[in-house]
Design a protein around this motif. Structure first.
Motif, mmCIF file in Angstrom:
data_model
loop_
_atom_site.group_PDB
_atom_site.id
_atom_site.type_symbol
_atom_site.label_atom_id
_atom_site.label_comp_id
_atom_site.label_asym_id
_atom_site.label_seq_id
_atom_site.Cartn_x
_atom_site.Cartn_y
_atom_site.Cartn_z
ATOM 1 N N ALA A 298 0.835 -1.199 0.000
ATOM 2 C CA ALA A 298 0.000 0.000 0.000
ATOM 3 C C ALA A 298 0.864 1.242 0.000
ATOM 4 O O ALA A 298 1.933 1.259 0.591
ATOM 5 N N PRO A 299 0.439 2.314 -0.688
ATOM 6 C CA PRO A 299 1.219 3.551 -0.722
ATOM 7 C C PRO A 299 1.399 4.132 0.674
ATOM 8 O O PRO A 299 0.529 3.994 1.518
ATOM 9 N N GLU A 300 2.538 4.761 0.902
ATOM 10 C CA GLU A 300 2.789 5.414 2.182
ATOM 11 C C GLU A 300 1.938 6.678 2.299
ATOM 12 O O GLU A 300 1.758 7.388 1.322
ATOM 13 N N PRO A 301 1.385 6.954 3.485
ATOM 14 C CA PRO A 301 0.628 8.199 3.659
ATOM 15 C C PRO A 301 1.533 9.410 3.444
ATOM 16 O O PRO A 301 2.709 9.386 3.771
ATOM 17 N N ILE B 256 -5.624 1.480 7.748
ATOM 18 C CA ILE B 256 -5.571 0.572 8.894
ATOM 19 C C ILE B 256 -5.552 1.402 10.171
ATOM 20 O O ILE B 256 -4.612 2.158 10.415
ATOM 21 N N GLN B 257 -6.597 1.284 10.980
ATOM 22 C CA GLN B 257 -6.611 1.998 12.259
ATOM 23 C C GLN B 257 -5.894 1.149 13.301
ATOM 24 O O GLN B 257 -6.225 -0.019 13.500
ATOM 25 N N ARG C 122 -3.599 -6.987 3.027
ATOM 26 C CA ARG C 122 -2.309 -7.672 3.174
ATOM 27 C C ARG C 122 -1.417 -6.930 4.172
ATOM 28 O O ARG C 122 -0.745 -7.542 4.992
ATOM 29 N N MET C 123 -1.421 -5.619 4.066
ATOM 30 C CA MET C 123 -0.613 -4.834 4.999
ATOM 31 C C MET C 123 -1.123 -5.008 6.428
ATOM 32 O O MET C 123 -0.350 -5.086 7.387
ATOM 33 N N LYS C 124 -2.452 -5.057 6.582
ATOM 34 C CA LYS C 124 -3.034 -5.214 7.915
ATOM 35 C C LYS C 124 -2.574 -6.518 8.573
ATOM 36 O O LYS C 124 -2.314 -6.583 9.777
ATOM 37 N N GLY D 196 -0.858 3.320 6.547
ATOM 38 C CA GLY D 196 -1.083 2.832 5.192
ATOM 39 C C GLY D 196 -2.408 3.304 4.621
ATOM 40 O O GLY D 196 -3.360 3.576 5.358
ATOM 41 N N GLU D 197 -2.476 3.409 3.307
ATOM 42 C CA GLU D 197 -3.731 3.749 2.654
ATOM 43 C C GLU D 197 -3.672 3.383 1.180
ATOM 44 O O GLU D 197 -2.612 3.394 0.557
#
Length: 404
Positions: free
Chosen positions: A290-293, A322-323, A368-370, A358-359
């Motif tokens: 996922a792209p970086e914020p 992802i919170q 996947r990142m979560k 992430g977003e």
């Protein structure tokens, strides 16, 4: 005639001084406050040279309750105990929940190891401890469960002496936090200005008795029974009355701001967690992570949403994030609570700062990142925004499927 006028003037002046400290009778449902004197019976709490915590707590609690009962005709006061008896922590919370109370005030007395002299009052709300000192306070107050029958079953294996057990408080999104912090702040202000006590501030820590209650609540530490001059003050009529009056005045100020009874049908519901399954994927040219914020100077309440100049429609798609945790204040960039995750974003909702990592408009990538993030934040979950507004994550997933 002149004498009668003078009496009337004196009476009106007296009323002007007294009315600010009285509750006005309201129509409809009573405002219910549960006052919880900590410890009791075979659980003495902290022990000083001359007294025991359980007796100090009960003395002050009863005085607070009497002040409210005598002056606030629209307020119903319930005590978890009125005498020297032992009440389990979960039972104390159950009393408040069954009464559908509007407020819960738990009264305690602090202590430290011999050889140290610490003074002052402090008030706690539910949350994650920020210092080892706050953790130790929570451990002491929670350790009462060890003398309860079947405590491992009753508290789902919670060990009050294990720091690892307190990880559950890191992810709390307490719907009552804003009101609880407000009451705690008002209490500390009165301790400082009315009772002239040392102000040790408002803190958060993982207290089981607060976790189990369903209304705004605080845990008050009246002072240190382990410090001789504080113990003397706590045991005196002057001290107990000053402390009780401070809590009472804080209660009045709180109630004025929240005088309308709580509409239980409007209580914030828990956030819906996302399904733990991927959506069938289609080929994509974007990278696998996922792209970086983006770091920005946006205001705290503004979600961090990236735009795509080559494809303006991207802003009209749901953005998944992802919170990882919620806090009552902005955390420093190097905060230990973030566990090394960087960069992170936050948004403000219901008085809380909610941190995300992430977003992407691609739900599968965020999922996947979560799965990687849960190694550090086991209760992390996915949320969604659209056009700068938070939306139901399940609706966002449906839209993601439709737009693939």
């Amino acid at each position: 005639m002149r004498t009668d006028r003078l009496k009337i003037i004196i009476l009106l002046c007296s009323l002007a001084l007294v009315l600010p400290f009285l509750c006005l009778t309201a129509e409809g449902k009573d405002f219910t406050v549960v006052i919880d004197p900590g410890h009791g019976g075979h659980d003495p709490g902290a022990i000083g040279r001359r007294g025991k915590e359980k007796n100090i707590n009960l003395n002050v609690a009863l005085k607070v309750g009497r002040l409210i009962q005598n002056n606030c005709k629209d307020v119903k006061v319930i005590f978890t105990r009125r005498s020297d008896v032992f009440i389990p922590l979960d039972r104390r919370a159950q009393i408040a929940n069954n009464a559908k109370a509007d407020l819960f005030i738990s009264i305690h007395t602090n202590s430290v190891a011999r050889g140290r002299n610490v003074r002052g009052t402090e008030t706690y709300t539910l949350g994650l401890h920020r210092t080892e000192e706050n953790l130790e306070v929570a451990k002491k107050e929670n350790s009462v469960i060890l003398i309860e029958d079947n405590y491992q079953q009753r508290y789902a294996g919670f060990n009050p002496n294990s720091s690892e057990s307190y990880i559950i408080f890191e992810f709390l999104q307490d719907k009552n936090m804003e009101k609880s912090v407000k009451l705690a702040t008002l209490i500390q202000k009165q301790f400082k200005t009315s009772a002239r006590r040392i102000d040790k501030g408002v803190h958060q820590a993982g207290f089981l008795v607060l976790r189990e209650t369903s209304m705004p609540g605080v845990l008050v530490e009246l002072g240190y029974i382990s410090t001789p001059d504080e113990e003397q003050y706590l045991l005196s009529d002057t001290g107990s009355e000053a402390l009780a009056n401070s809590i009472y005045k804080a209660f009045l100020n709180y109630k004025r701001e929240h005088d309308a009874p709580i509409d239980r049908s409007k209580v914030q519901q828990p956030e819906v967690s996302e399904p733990e399954e991927s959506v069938a994927e289609t080929p994509t040219d974007e990278p696998d992570s996922a792209p970086e914020p983006v770091r920005s100077n946006r205001k705290p309440g503004t979600p961090n949403i990236k735009t795509n100049k080559s494809n303006p429609e991207v802003v009209h798609k749901p953005i998944f994030k992802i919170q990882i945790l919620a806090s009552d204040r902005v955390l420093p960039k190097n905060s230990r609570q973030l566990k090394g995750l960087s960069p992170v974003s936050y948004y403000k909702e219901k008085g809380l700062y909610k941190y995300t990592y992430g977003e992407s408009t691609d739900y599968n990538k965020v999922l996947r990142m979560k799965r990687e993030v849960t190694a550090k934040f086991k209760d992390a979950f996915i949320i969604a925004f659209k056009n700068g507004e938070k939306m139901n994550v399940n609706e966002a997933i449906k839209e993601f499927k439709k737009n693939r």
